[in-house]
Enzyme design. Sequence first.
Site, short mmCIF file in Angstrom:
data_model
loop_
_atom_site.label_atom_id
_atom_site.label_comp_id
_atom_site.label_asym_id
_atom_site.label_seq_id
_atom_site.Cartn_x
_atom_site.Cartn_y
_atom_site.Cartn_z
N HIS A 50 -9.34 -12.59 2.54
CA HIS A 50 -9.34 -14.04 2.31
C HIS A 50 -10.59 -14.50 1.55
CE1 HIS A 50 -5.76 -14.74 4.66
NE2 HIS A 50 -6.30 -14.17 5.73
N ARG A 75 -13.28 -5.48 5.46
CA ARG A 75 -11.86 -5.71 5.75
C ARG A 75 -11.10 -5.62 4.43
NH1 ARG A 75 -9.03 -10.84 8.77
NH2 ARG A 75 -9.80 -11.98 6.96
N ASP A 89 -14.44 5.24 -1.04
CA ASP A 89 -15.26 5.87 -2.07
C ASP A 89 -16.47 5.03 -2.44
OD1 ASP A 89 -13.74 8.15 -2.18
OD2 ASP A 89 -12.73 7.67 -4.05
N GLU A 154 -2.67 -9.33 14.90
CA GLU A 154 -2.63 -10.73 14.53
C GLU A 154 -1.25 -11.36 14.72
OE1 GLU A 154 -5.36 -11.60 11.01
OE2 GLU A 154 -4.58 -9.61 10.51
N ASP A 180 -4.08 -16.05 12.88
CA ASP A 180 -2.74 -15.62 12.52
C ASP A 180 -1.87 -15.42 13.75
OD1 ASP A 180 -2.33 -15.36 9.59
OD2 ASP A 180 -4.11 -14.12 9.72
#
Length: 268
Positions: A50, A75, A89, A154, A180
């Site tokens: 987000h 996240r 990576d 969520e 959520d």
Amino acid sequence: MTSSLEATLRERLTSADRALVGGWVCSGSPVMAEIMAGSGLDWILVDMEHAPNGLESVLAQLHAASAYDVTPVVRVPVGDAVTIKQVLDLGAQNLLVPMVSSPEQAREVVACTQYPPTGVRGVGSALARSGRWNRVPGYLAEAAEHVALFVQIETADGVERAEEIAAVEGVDGVFVGPSDLAASMGRIGQQTHPEVVDAVHRAFAGVRAAGKPVGVNAFDPQAARAYLEAGASWILVGADVALVARGAEKLAADFIPAEPRDEQNTQE
């Protein structure tokens, strides 16, 4: 030449004698990431779901946080193999994957974080910051030790399967997202509604029954303290953008006179 990696959030949670308190970095700014990292918080969450973050900005924020005694968690926006491979990576050692509602999803995500034959992570550590460009001895064989994976429950379906999700081998812990979750329960915007709080507590119980640490997002101080008392091992209590927004609003309110009332309009 050799190089060592930082302790993972999994290791910090195992050794901690209290809940670990964190802050969200949603601005996409390495300056804000450094400010949050140096604040005394235990961990920060660099958000790609987000927030306006791509690979380059996440890397810059990991660099900014690396000078401080804080554990960065990234996240990812979605739990797919390509995104997870690229973020790992970059050198992210701690991943949070959103919207995991079943053990099947959790197993798929675990596979994305591990090299074959146990997983499907693409091999490129010699070219990447993850293995410090081949400066971490035995990285390929021991990569799972350097990565901590957390999944986010969520949805109402996820709450009901919390113990199964947490029990998946390779899942190091579960983070509950009340926003959520509230929406999935028909209570959008009501994160502290008693039904939502009860669902969070049920998720807590399921995760703890599987022997894994459970965390939660709670910007409301009262809710945060209640979740800590209920057994949260790690928690988010604020975000850079929200702190700036509220601080800027307070400056405006403190120094800009209120608009005079229009007496004529008030009488109409």
